[in-house]
Design a protein around this motif. Structure first.
Motif, short mmCIF file in Angstrom:
data_model
loop_
_atom_site.label_atom_id
_atom_site.label_comp_id
_atom_site.label_asym_id
_atom_site.label_seq_id
_atom_site.Cartn_x
_atom_site.Cartn_y
_atom_site.Cartn_z
N SER A 1 66.31 4.61 48.66
CA SER A 1 65.83 5.87 49.22
C SER A 1 66.96 6.88 49.34
CB SER A 1 65.19 5.63 50.59
OG SER A 1 64.03 4.86 50.48
N LEU A 2 68.11 6.42 49.82
CA LEU A 2 69.22 7.34 50.04
C LEU A 2 69.71 7.97 48.74
CD1 LEU A 2 71.38 5.52 52.75
CD2 LEU A 2 70.17 7.70 52.99
N LYS A 3 69.70 7.23 47.64
CA LYS A 3 70.25 7.79 46.40
C LYS A 3 69.46 9.02 45.97
CE LYS A 3 67.70 5.18 42.87
NZ LYS A 3 67.77 4.22 41.75
N LEU B 1 74.47 16.10 47.35
CA LEU B 1 75.58 15.21 47.67
C LEU B 1 75.68 14.14 46.58
CD1 LEU B 1 75.01 14.78 51.51
CD2 LEU B 1 76.80 16.11 50.40
N PRO B 2 76.06 14.54 45.37
CA PRO B 2 76.02 13.61 44.24
C PRO B 2 76.97 12.43 44.36
CG PRO B 2 77.12 15.65 43.63
CD PRO B 2 76.50 15.89 44.96
N VAL B 3 78.11 12.60 45.02
CA VAL B 3 79.05 11.49 45.15
C VAL B 3 78.47 10.41 46.07
CG1 VAL B 3 81.34 10.80 45.95
CG2 VAL B 3 81.06 12.93 44.66
N LEU B 4 77.89 10.84 47.19
CA LEU B 4 77.25 9.86 48.08
C LEU B 4 76.04 9.23 47.39
CD1 LEU B 4 77.34 11.55 51.61
CD2 LEU B 4 78.89 9.88 50.61
N ALA B 5 75.31 10.02 46.61
CA ALA B 5 74.17 9.46 45.87
C ALA B 5 74.63 8.38 44.90
CB ALA B 5 73.44 10.57 45.12
N ALA B 6 75.78 8.60 44.26
CA ALA B 6 76.31 7.60 43.33
C ALA B 6 76.71 6.33 44.08
CB ALA B 6 77.51 8.17 42.59
N GLN B 7 77.25 6.48 45.30
CA GLN B 7 77.59 5.30 46.11
C GLN B 7 76.32 4.52 46.48
OE1 GLN B 7 80.48 7.68 48.87
NE2 GLN B 7 81.00 5.53 49.10
N ALA B 8 75.27 5.25 46.83
CA ALA B 8 74.01 4.58 47.17
C ALA B 8 73.44 3.87 45.95
CB ALA B 8 73.01 5.61 47.71
N GLU C 1 54.47 6.22 50.42
CA GLU C 1 55.93 6.39 50.36
C GLU C 1 56.52 5.95 51.69
OE1 GLU C 1 59.47 6.72 49.83
OE2 GLU C 1 58.52 7.68 48.08
N ASP C 2 57.50 5.03 51.64
CA ASP C 2 58.04 4.51 52.90
C ASP C 2 59.17 5.35 53.47
OD1 ASP C 2 59.58 3.57 50.64
OD2 ASP C 2 60.65 2.25 52.01
N ASP C 3 59.74 6.26 52.70
CA ASP C 3 60.85 7.08 53.19
C ASP C 3 60.30 8.35 53.84
OD1 ASP C 3 62.99 8.97 53.41
OD2 ASP C 3 64.13 7.76 51.99
N PRO C 4 60.52 8.53 55.16
CA PRO C 4 59.97 9.72 55.83
C PRO C 4 60.52 11.02 55.29
CG PRO C 4 61.45 8.51 57.30
CD PRO C 4 61.21 7.65 56.11
N MET C 5 61.76 11.02 54.79
CA MET C 5 62.33 12.24 54.24
C MET C 5 61.62 12.64 52.94
SD MET C 5 66.41 11.82 55.04
CE MET C 5 66.54 10.12 54.46
N LEU C 6 61.27 11.66 52.14
CA LEU C 6 60.58 11.97 50.89
C LEU C 6 59.12 12.34 51.15
CD1 LEU C 6 62.18 9.32 48.53
CD2 LEU C 6 62.68 11.76 48.70
N ARG C 7 58.51 11.77 52.20
CA ARG C 7 57.17 12.24 52.57
C ARG C 7 57.24 13.70 52.99
NH1 ARG C 7 56.82 7.19 55.31
NH2 ARG C 7 56.93 8.22 57.33
N ARG C 8 58.28 14.06 53.72
CA ARG C 8 58.48 15.45 54.11
C ARG C 8 58.65 16.34 52.89
NH1 ARG C 8 57.81 20.12 56.81
NH2 ARG C 8 59.75 21.18 57.31
N PHE C 9 59.41 15.87 51.91
CA PHE C 9 59.62 16.62 50.67
C PHE C 9 58.29 16.91 49.98
CE2 PHE C 9 60.48 16.89 46.11
CZ PHE C 9 61.53 17.80 46.06
N VAL C 10 57.45 15.88 49.90
CA VAL C 10 56.15 16.05 49.24
C VAL C 10 55.28 17.04 50.03
CG1 VAL C 10 54.01 14.88 48.57
CG2 VAL C 10 56.22 13.79 48.13
N ARG C 11 55.28 16.91 51.36
CA ARG C 11 54.49 17.86 52.17
C ARG C 11 54.94 19.29 51.93
NH1 ARG C 11 55.09 13.93 56.29
NH2 ARG C 11 56.73 15.16 57.31
N MET C 12 56.24 19.50 51.87
CA MET C 12 56.77 20.85 51.64
C MET C 12 56.36 21.36 50.26
SD MET C 12 60.56 20.32 53.28
CE MET C 12 61.18 21.93 52.78
N ALA C 13 56.40 20.48 49.26
CA ALA C 13 56.06 20.89 47.90
C ALA C 13 54.60 21.29 47.78
CB ALA C 13 56.37 19.75 46.93
N LEU C 14 53.72 20.65 48.57
CA LEU C 14 52.28 20.81 48.37
C LEU C 14 51.60 21.62 49.48
CD1 LEU C 14 51.43 17.17 47.25
CD2 LEU C 14 52.20 19.11 45.86
#
Length: 249
Positions: free
Chosen positions: A194-196, A204-211, A10-23
């Motif tokens: 990645s941002l979406k 932040l659904p409005v910003l996600a929609a912009q992404a 996974e290239d997004d460090p925030m999503l790698r962090r999410f996975v670490r937290m989940a597991l």
């Protein structure tokens, strides 16, 4: 017995962090990389029992990784493959069908769903105690939708993850600026992709929609539209960061 070994690509460090937290509660060794080349190096050096991979990666894609593993089965060994992606279109699902993917997880994925998927893949039991009562739920009015949907109602976990995102956003803004200024649509598309997911996960659904709109614009190869859409997303995200997340979207 040695813990099971899992490879996260996974290239997004925030999503790698999410996975670490989940597991983090699971008895496993988590190996991480951000692209296909180091993933292949890791697999050549040591066997893993589970591969969790994104599809949109810098350079070679997750599909390229799966094709390589299909052509070199010894490299994959007995590992199950889970695709973890926000790009699971019907066409992509058809493309993945012959590539021995064990399960598909669409981003954003609730922490509980991700954890259960990994438990099933690795046959890891739940040691939390099935007879324990669930924690008392806070009133719905006191919670963000994202805390319920993606973090199982755990507000502390949500805020820990959100703080990680806040630290990463300036780097994403800089990466987006470089890509926009260099008319590099593939890189700008990856930033938006990645941002979406991340923006939706932290409510932040409005910003996600912009992404999401920016990702689509970049995918169609329309540089003028991308030059229009990135400044809009950039201004809104920069404002959010500046106000430390106090702005309401």
């Amino acid at each position: 017995m040695a813990p099971a070994r899992m490879l996260l690509v996974e290239d997004d460090p925030m999503l790698r962090r999410f996975v670490r937290m989940a597991l983090e509660a699971l008895p496993l060794e988590l190996l991480e990389c951000d692209s296909v080349a180091p993933a292949l190096q890791i697999l050549a050096a040591q066997p893993v029992q589970l591969i969790l991979t994104d599809l949109m990666l810098p350079g070679a894609s997750g599909v390229d990784l799966l094709l390589h593993l299909q052509q070199h089965p010894a490299l994959r060994g007995t590992a199950k493959v889970v695709v973890f992606s926000a790009g699971l279109t019907p066409e992509t699902r058809l493309q993945l069908a012959p590539l021995q993917v064990w399960r598909l997880l669409e981003k954003p994925t609730p922490i509980a769903v991700l954890e259960q998927c990994v438990r099933e893949a690795l046959a890891v039991g739940d040691d939390s105690g099935g007879d324990s009562p669930p924690p008392a739920a806070a009133p719905a009015s006191d919670r963000h939708v994202a805390i319920d949907q993606y973090f199982g109602g755990d507000a502390e976990l949500f805020h820990l993850y959100r703080n990680t995102c806040m630290a990463q956003f300036p780097h994403d803004l800089a990466a987006g600026d470089r890509a926009a200024n260099g008319h590099d649509l593939p890189t700008l598309r990856r930033v938006a992709h990645s941002l979406k997911t991340v923006l939706l996960t932290i409510d932040l659904p409005v910003l996600a929609a912009q992404a999401r709109a920016l990702e689509s614009t970049c995918h169609t190869g329309a540089p003028d539209a991308a030059a229009r859409d990135w400044p809009l997303l950039r201004a809104a995200l920069a404002d959010f960061v500046k106000n430390q997340g106090s702005a309401q979207y």
